[in-house]
Design a protein around this motif. Structure first.
Motif, PDB file in Angstrom:
ATOM      1  N   LEU A 142       6.343  -3.841  -8.076  1.00  0.00           N
ATOM      2  CA  LEU A 142       6.536  -4.397  -6.734  1.00  0.00           C
ATOM      3  C   LEU A 142       7.819  -3.854  -6.111  1.00  0.00           C
ATOM      4  O   LEU A 142       7.829  -3.451  -4.940  1.00  0.00           O
ATOM      5  N   LEU A 143       8.890  -3.805  -6.886  1.00  0.00           N
ATOM      6  CA  LEU A 143      10.166  -3.298  -6.377  1.00  0.00           C
ATOM      7  C   LEU A 143      10.112  -1.787  -6.180  1.00  0.00           C
ATOM      8  O   LEU A 143      10.656  -1.258  -5.202  1.00  0.00           O
ATOM      9  N   GLY A 144       9.443  -1.085  -7.099  1.00  0.00           N
ATOM     10  CA  GLY A 144       9.391   0.376  -7.031  1.00  0.00           C
ATOM     11  C   GLY A 144       8.558   0.902  -5.884  1.00  0.00           C
ATOM     12  O   GLY A 144       8.787   2.019  -5.393  1.00  0.00           O
ATOM     13  N   PHE A 180       2.058 -13.518  -9.679  1.00  0.00           N
ATOM     14  CA  PHE A 180       1.652 -14.920  -9.563  1.00  0.00           C
ATOM     15  C   PHE A 180       0.853 -15.355 -10.793  1.00  0.00           C
ATOM     16  O   PHE A 180       1.083 -16.427 -11.365  1.00  0.00           O
ATOM     17  N   LEU A 181      -0.099 -14.488 -11.209  1.00  0.00           N
ATOM     18  CA  LEU A 181      -0.963 -14.822 -12.342  1.00  0.00           C
ATOM     19  C   LEU A 181      -0.170 -14.908 -13.638  1.00  0.00           C
ATOM     20  O   LEU A 181      -0.336 -15.849 -14.428  1.00  0.00           O
ATOM     21  N   TYR A 182       0.736 -13.952 -13.859  1.00  0.00           N
ATOM     22  CA  TYR A 182       1.429 -13.886 -15.145  1.00  0.00           C
ATOM     23  C   TYR A 182       2.587 -14.872 -15.242  1.00  0.00           C
ATOM     24  O   TYR A 182       3.029 -15.194 -16.346  1.00  0.00           O
ATOM     25  N   SER A 188       5.507  -9.164 -20.728  1.00  0.00           N
ATOM     26  CA  SER A 188       5.550  -7.724 -20.442  1.00  0.00           C
ATOM     27  C   SER A 188       4.799  -7.411 -19.156  1.00  0.00           C
ATOM     28  O   SER A 188       5.268  -6.620 -18.318  1.00  0.00           O
ATOM     29  N   LYS A 189       3.639  -8.025 -18.976  1.00  0.00           N
ATOM     30  CA  LYS A 189       2.864  -7.800 -17.756  1.00  0.00           C
ATOM     31  C   LYS A 189       3.618  -8.313 -16.533  1.00  0.00           C
ATOM     32  O   LYS A 189       3.565  -7.697 -15.459  1.00  0.00           O
ATOM     33  N   LEU A 190       4.317  -9.420 -16.700  1.00  0.00           N
ATOM     34  CA  LEU A 190       5.109  -9.965 -15.590  1.00  0.00           C
ATOM     35  C   LEU A 190       6.241  -9.015 -15.207  1.00  0.00           C
ATOM     36  O   LEU A 190       6.462  -8.748 -14.015  1.00  0.00           O
ATOM     37  N   LEU A 191       6.960  -8.491 -16.199  1.00  0.00           N
ATOM     38  CA  LEU A 191       8.064  -7.575 -15.923  1.00  0.00           C
ATOM     39  C   LEU A 191       7.569  -6.279 -15.277  1.00  0.00           C
ATOM     40  O   LEU A 191       8.188  -5.758 -14.339  1.00  0.00           O
ATOM     41  N   ILE A 192       6.451  -5.740 -15.780  1.00  0.00           N
ATOM     42  CA  ILE A 192       5.905  -4.497 -15.221  1.00  0.00           C
ATOM     43  C   ILE A 192       5.440  -4.723 -13.777  1.00  0.00           C
ATOM     44  O   ILE A 192       5.647  -3.876 -12.905  1.00  0.00           O
ATOM     45  N   SER A 202       0.429  -5.873  -7.304  1.00  0.00           N
ATOM     46  CA  SER A 202       1.558  -6.180  -8.187  1.00  0.00           C
ATOM     47  C   SER A 202       2.085  -7.592  -7.938  1.00  0.00           C
ATOM     48  O   SER A 202       2.473  -8.287  -8.883  1.00  0.00           O
ATOM     49  N   LEU A 203       2.080  -8.039  -6.682  1.00  0.00           N
ATOM     50  CA  LEU A 203       2.518  -9.402  -6.375  1.00  0.00           C
ATOM     51  C   LEU A 203       1.504 -10.414  -6.871  1.00  0.00           C
ATOM     52  O   LEU A 203       1.881 -11.465  -7.427  1.00  0.00           O
ATOM     53  N   GLN A 204       0.229 -10.121  -6.700  1.00  0.00           N
ATOM     54  CA  GLN A 204      -0.807 -11.018  -7.211  1.00  0.00           C
ATOM     55  C   GLN A 204      -0.727 -11.137  -8.728  1.00  0.00           C
ATOM     56  O   GLN A 204      -0.896 -12.228  -9.287  1.00  0.00           O
TER      57      GLN A 204
END
Length: 326
Positions: A76-78, A226-228, A67-71, A221-223
């Protein structure tokens, strides 16, 4: 914490207003984090059936990380930063995020493993040592200096955690017999060694994550992505390794479980904001303050009894905040 500087002229009113707005946002963020942290344990207790959780905890962790990855990807896109995916994705930029993912995964498994060498109450009390380990690593690894009064504030914070944990110990079991023996406070040498390792790794993961987030000039959001990515991969592998083939991935899930997933996903994303723009010490104050929310919600939702001793850690946390941030 945000420090508001004194402003002398009327021309600087807009910056002052912006500072107040920023401070208000920080207060809302921290209060929300405290509530999410504090509600986690009571919500898990509400899902239990006959004293056991009916769902796979490892699958829950996978869904939280996913979920954290998708958000993070959606954010990032938004925000129009999708172009950074092409310009910033490299092994040198991504690889550092594997370290905290491994450390957090190791500690999560260590908590389960050490239960054989110590009782949960002893772990609850001794785990407050992570306040000391985080502060020491914060000053040594990040080169930050804490004033004497700030160390005193952290001492009060750790004392509040110990007092709160001690007040919840069930040292006297009126039923006696086998139940009393099984609930007896005990800790072995291996248990002490493991809880010290747990506290050190907890502080190391927090300090390392803060350093990586602040050292890279990349969108948060990009960082987080990477983490998730590493978080999903590591926890998914752990789930398939440890889970029983008889239990389906989503078996036993209820509306409360999905609420837990949503809350913990929000918790991770909001905490990354604190680590990026605040400090790991602020994270310690959030976690310690959440103990009080945990107690109040346990009283309201689970019917647990609060004693007057509960006011002591409340007072100590207030003193700790005043000493550290004054």
């Amino acid at each position: 914490m945000i420090v508001i500087e004194n402003v002398g002229s009327s021309e600087t009113c807009p910056p002052l207003s912006k500072r107040w707005l920023r401070s208000a946002r920080w207060v809302v963020l921290l209060v929300l984090l405290v509530f999410i942290y504090g509600s986690h344990a009571p919500l898990i207790a509400l899902t239990k059936i006959d004293g056991h959780i009916p769902f796979s905890s490892s699958s829950c962790v996978v869904l939280i990380e996913f979920s954290k990855l998708l958000i993070s990807l959606s954010t990032l896109l938004g925000t129009g930063n999708a172009h950074t995916l092409r310009t910033s994705v490299s092994w040198t930029a991504v690889a550092p995020y594997a370290v905290p993912a491994l450390l957090y995964s190791f500690n999560n498994n260590l908590v389960v493993f050490m239960q054989a060498y110590m009782d949960p109450s002893s772990f609850q009390v001794l785990s407050n040592l992570k306040i000391v380990s985080t502060a020491l690593l914060y000053t040594s690894c990040l080169g930050k200096r804490l004033r004497t009064v700030q160390w005193l504030g952290l001492g009060f914070l750790m004392g509040a955690g110990v007092c709160h944990s001690y007040s919840s110990l069930d040292l006297d079991n009126p039923d006696g017999g086998e139940d009393k023996l099984s609930s007896r406070v005990h800790i072995t040498a291996w248990g002490l060694l493991m809880v010290l390792a747990y506290c050190f790794i907890s502080g190391l993961a927090a300090v390392y994550t803060e350093r990586v987030l602040k050292s890279q000039r990349l969108p948060l959001s990009l960082q987080n992505m990477f983490l998730y990515i590493f978080g999903v991969g590591i926890n998914l592998a752990s789930h398939f390794y440890s889970s029983s083939a008889e239990q389906a991935f989503l078996e036993g899930y209820s509306s409360v479980v999905w609420l837990i997933i949503a809350g913990q996903a929000a918790n991770g994303l909001l905490m990354s904001v604190v680590m990026k723009h605040g400090t790991g010490i602020t994270r310690l104050f959030v976690i310690s303050s959440a103990m009080l929310v945990n107690s109040v919600l346990s009283w309201g939702l689970l019917g647990l009894q609060l004693t007057p001793f509960f006011l002591l850690p409340v007072l100590m946390i207030g003193v700790a905040v005043f000493l550290y941030y004054k």
